[in-house]
Design a protein around this motif. Structure first.
Motif, short mmCIF file in Angstrom:
data_model
loop_
_atom_site.label_atom_id
_atom_site.label_comp_id
_atom_site.label_asym_id
_atom_site.label_seq_id
_atom_site.Cartn_x
_atom_site.Cartn_y
_atom_site.Cartn_z
N ALA A 106 0.84 -1.21 0.00
CA ALA A 106 0.00 0.00 0.00
C ALA A 106 0.87 1.26 0.00
CB ALA A 106 -0.92 -0.02 1.22
N ARG A 107 1.92 1.26 0.80
CA ARG A 107 2.80 2.42 0.89
C ARG A 107 3.43 2.73 -0.48
NH1 ARG A 107 5.33 3.96 5.49
NH2 ARG A 107 5.26 1.84 6.34
N LEU A 108 3.89 1.68 -1.15
CA LEU A 108 4.55 1.88 -2.44
C LEU A 108 3.56 2.29 -3.53
CD1 LEU A 108 7.30 1.86 -3.72
CD2 LEU A 108 7.05 -0.58 -4.18
N LEU A 109 2.35 1.73 -3.49
CA LEU A 109 1.31 2.18 -4.43
C LEU A 109 1.04 3.67 -4.24
CD1 LEU A 109 -1.21 -0.81 -4.31
CD2 LEU A 109 -0.22 0.15 -6.41
N CYS A 110 0.93 4.10 -2.99
CA CYS A 110 0.73 5.52 -2.72
C CYS A 110 1.89 6.35 -3.26
CB CYS A 110 0.60 5.76 -1.22
SG CYS A 110 -0.95 5.21 -0.48
N ALA A 111 3.11 5.89 -3.02
CA ALA A 111 4.29 6.64 -3.46
C ALA A 111 4.36 6.75 -4.98
CB ALA A 111 5.55 5.96 -2.92
N GLN A 112 3.72 5.80 -5.67
CA GLN A 112 3.74 5.82 -7.13
C GLN A 112 2.44 6.38 -7.71
OE1 GLN A 112 5.25 2.29 -9.03
NE2 GLN A 112 6.93 2.07 -7.58
N GLY A 113 1.70 7.12 -6.90
CA GLY A 113 0.60 7.90 -7.42
C GLY A 113 -0.80 7.42 -7.13
#
Length: 309
Positions: free
Chosen positions: A62-69
């Motif tokens: 979830a954190r990485l999805l957020c970081a990628q937009g």
């Protein structure tokens, strides 16, 4: 990832690699999210649900999805832990919402999807990550414990997908089932877990056939040994929470590494991703030398019992 191990009553508040395939355009009439232009990245304007994202691999995905937009809806059964994760990501400037929901309860999954659409207007990505694991031999397991583990892995993927499918058809979205390398050839002391993870892999194959032409991506990620949160527990034969069996640290990937592989799998809309050299070796041996693979497992059961027990 870590989940409460006793099922509560349902509750919810709410050569060079090829170039990646572009994410498909959604169906006409689907409006972009309010955060479409807020954060650039390969998932900008997309909305994702990651089940079991209060902790562990789900949280890092979830954190990485957020970081990628992406805008992400977090999910879990532990309200306090889920809120802590939501607050942490929100304070980092990410677009997040959360929904306490037991994903083995279909009505709770409907509420999870409803929360997502109300918060962000659409749904593009579903990652079914929530599950319970075990540390018990089949002959010793209580039937209700076997069922609990199997339900979490099978219905914990089927019910969120069933509830989300109408939205995913509109967006020509992506579904990723989180499986395990133990589903590729079985693993002693993991009968229900292995059966459940193998089931979702075959489910993905069936859905690709049934829904061919809809534009929806169905993929499976077989995760290998991964570093766990210190509080992670699995079920013993009697249903009591116990620490996971020993895993050599050199065999483990970090949660962030696994999350990055999951996102690459989604971005490229792959059918199957097997994580780690060990996982690739299992595929090779199981396919071409199955008797050798069984001999290796039986040998480790005798000589490395702590690996399973």
């Amino acid at each position: 990832m870590t989940l409460p191990l006793r099922k509560p009553a349902p509750s919810w508040p709410c050569p060079k690699p090829p170039l990646p395939k572009p994410l498909p355009n959604p169906s006409p009439g689907l409006k972009p999210t309010a955060t479409s232009d807020a954060r650039p990245g390969p998932f900008a304007g997309r909305v994702a649900i990651v089940t079991g994202s209060e902790s562990g691999i789900g949280r890092e995905t979830a954190r990485l999805l957020c970081a990628q937009g992406a805008a992400v809806v977090l999910n879990g059964r532990n309200a306090e832990r889920l809120e802590h994760t939501r607050r942490t990501l929100a304070e980092a400037g990410f677009a997040v919402a959360s929904c306490v929901a037991d994903v083995t309860d279909y009505a709770a999954c409907e509420q999870l999807v409803k929360t997502t659409v109300e918060a962000f207007g659409r749904l593009d990505i579903l990652v079914t990550n929530a599950s319970i694991s075990q540390r018990a031999y089949f002959a010793d397991m209580q039937p209700e414990v076997f069922k609990q583990v199997l339900d979490s892995n099978v219905y914990g993927s089927v019910f969120p997908l069933k509830a989300a499918l109408p939205q995913l058809l509109k967006s020509r979205g992506s579904v990723t089932f989180i499986s395990s390398i133990s589903a590729l050839n079985g693993m002693p002391s993991g009968s229900a877990y292995c059966a459940g993870k193998a089931a979702v892999a075959n489910l993905a194959h069936t859905l690709r056939l049934e829904l061919a032409g809809t534009g929806v991506h169905f993929g499976v990620v077989h995760i290998g040994f991964t570093q766990n949160d210190p509080e992670k527990r699995v079920l013993a034969a009697d249903g009591q929470p116990v620490p996971i069996a020993h895993r050599p640290p050199r065999w483990q990937k970090s949660q962030a590494e696994v999350a990055a592989i999951i996102l690459e799998h989604i971005r490229r809309r792959r059918q199957r991703t097997v994580i780690s050299a060990l996982g690739q070796l299992i595929v090779l041996v199981h396919t071409y030398f199955p008797r050798l693979g069984d001999w290796v497992v039986r040998t480790t059961m005798r000589r490395m019992r702590h690996f399973y027990e």
